[in-house]
Scaffold this active site. Structure first.
Site: not given
Length: 400
Positions: A92, A124, A246
């Site tokens: 990103e 993400c 994550h």
């Protein structure tokens, strides 16, 4: 049609997954306790409250392209490059609204021209999307290999609430049949909703985030996909040797493991929590990688844990704001350590150079985003691939 049906049947018995795993972050960092004191905060707010000890500092001579190439070159052999026919670059923090970062990386790595190379984006979650696409590609073409990259620079701005959750780096995943590290299960659970918890408007160099809301959505999505995954597979928490998350900041993953283990047997909670501590070690020292965060945590677990053995099942929770999440699992293979190519990442992270807060702020402001023409002094950058500058809006990458 016959060939496709035949390959689909073969896939039922074929192991496909992560064959090799590489990582790169620049050789600079800022100490979080020092940053906290400079910002007139209690150091424990950063060290314990968000779970971060150090934060990677990205010099202007590094961007997502160079970091990706530096990560990939650590794991690719000549034979790997010959078998590669697909490069998927998840980010990103792209450097061009048209040309994929994967194309630049393919040239820097000296890959052959008869390949596919493209870029994917969903906050993400992007690298996980790339990994799943890669698995499907290998299922159809078992002799091929796929390079999946997750590279980002997390930026929220100086002296902002999100500043201590910045960072940057790249992970490179080589996906193949008969993988050395992790054989991926075919079944997974996923969820997507249009939610404004985090966004990076065009023309802005820093992200915008509703921090508390985003953390709550993360945990809500974790609950949803975990429940769905159990229903689809029949697997339970006790079937997992470790759960990976994550990690935009490592305290959020700690909240995740506590949520999953609520009501679990104390021995199971202790085991999974201990493995989580191994899994967040590297993330504590680097900060947020966005697309690469989950896979840096996997790397940390593989190098830090002394309990993992072949046949262990690892659960992985991927989350991307905006929002999308997926829970899937894989089985550790007998040679999973070999897939790290003998690189001691603990030592690499320990050998980085600490910079002052003033120096970090200076480098933060020097990142090239809109320059038409500019030369950079890369003589002090020890990385193999660097950004030498910009000429007529064209980024100048080189190997030195």
């Amino acid at each position: 049609m016959y060939d496709i049906v035949k390959k689909t049947k073969e896939w039922k018995f074929m192991k496909i997954g992560i064959d090799k795993l590489g990582f790169f972050t620049p050789d600079l960092y800022v100490d979080m306790a020092e940053l906290a004191r400079t910002r007139h905060e209690d150091p424990n707010k950063y060290l314990i409250g968000i779970g971060q000890a150090k934060m990677a500092v990205i010099p202007p001579t590094q961007d997502v392209v160079t970091m990706a190439a530096n990560a990939a070159q650590r794991i690719l052999t000549v034979d790997d490059k010959e078998q590669l026919d697909l490069v998927i670059f998840a980010t990103e923090s792209g450097i061009d609204n048209s040309k994929a970062a994967a194309v630049y990386v393919a040239r820097l790595l000296g890959l052959k021209s008869n390949i596919r190379a493209f870029e994917v984006k969903q906050a993400c979650y992007g690298a996980t999307a790339g990994l799943q696409l890669a698995r499907d590609h290998v299922a159809l073409f078992p002799r091929s290999k796929v390079l999946v990259i997750g590279a980002d620079i997390a930026r929220y701005g100086l002296k902002t609430p999100g500043e201590p959750t910045q960072g940057g780096g790249a992970v490179a995943l080589l996906v193949s049949a008969d993988p050395q590290i992790l054989a991926l299960d075919k079944q997974s659970a996923y969820q997507t909703q249009d939610i404004m918890d985090f966004w990076r408007p065009l023309g802005q160099t820093e992200a915008m985030v509703d921090g508390k809301y985003s953390s709550n959505i993360y945990l809500e999505f974790l609950d949803h996909v975990w429940q769905d995954y159990q229903q689809k597979t029949g697997l339970k928490l006790e079937d997992l040797a470790a759960v990976l998350f994550h990690l935009p900041y490592t305290k959020l993953g700690l909240k995740g493991i506590r949520q999953l283990t609520t009501g679990a047997e104390p021995a199971l909670t202790l085991r999974l929590t201990k493995e989580f501590e191994h899994a967040r070690t590297f993330n504590r020292l680097v900060g947020n990688l966005y697309t690469g965060s989950l896979y840096l945590s996997l790397l940390s677990l593989l190098q830090q844990s002394e309990q993992l053995i072949a046949g262990d099942r690892l659960g992985l929770f991927s989350y991307g704001s905006g929002a999308e999440a997926e829970f899937y699992s894989g089985i550790l293979q007998p040679d999973f350590k070999a897939g790290l190519m003998g690189v001691d990442y603990s030592q690499l992270l320990a050998n980085r150079q600490q910079v002052s807060v003033d120096k970090y702020e200076h480098l933060f402001k020097q990142q090239l985003f809109h320059a038409a023409t500019e030369e950079l002094d890369y003589s002090n950058d020890p990385a193999r691939f660097v950004l030498a500058g910009v000429k007529e809006y064209q980024r100048q990458y080189l190997e030195h």
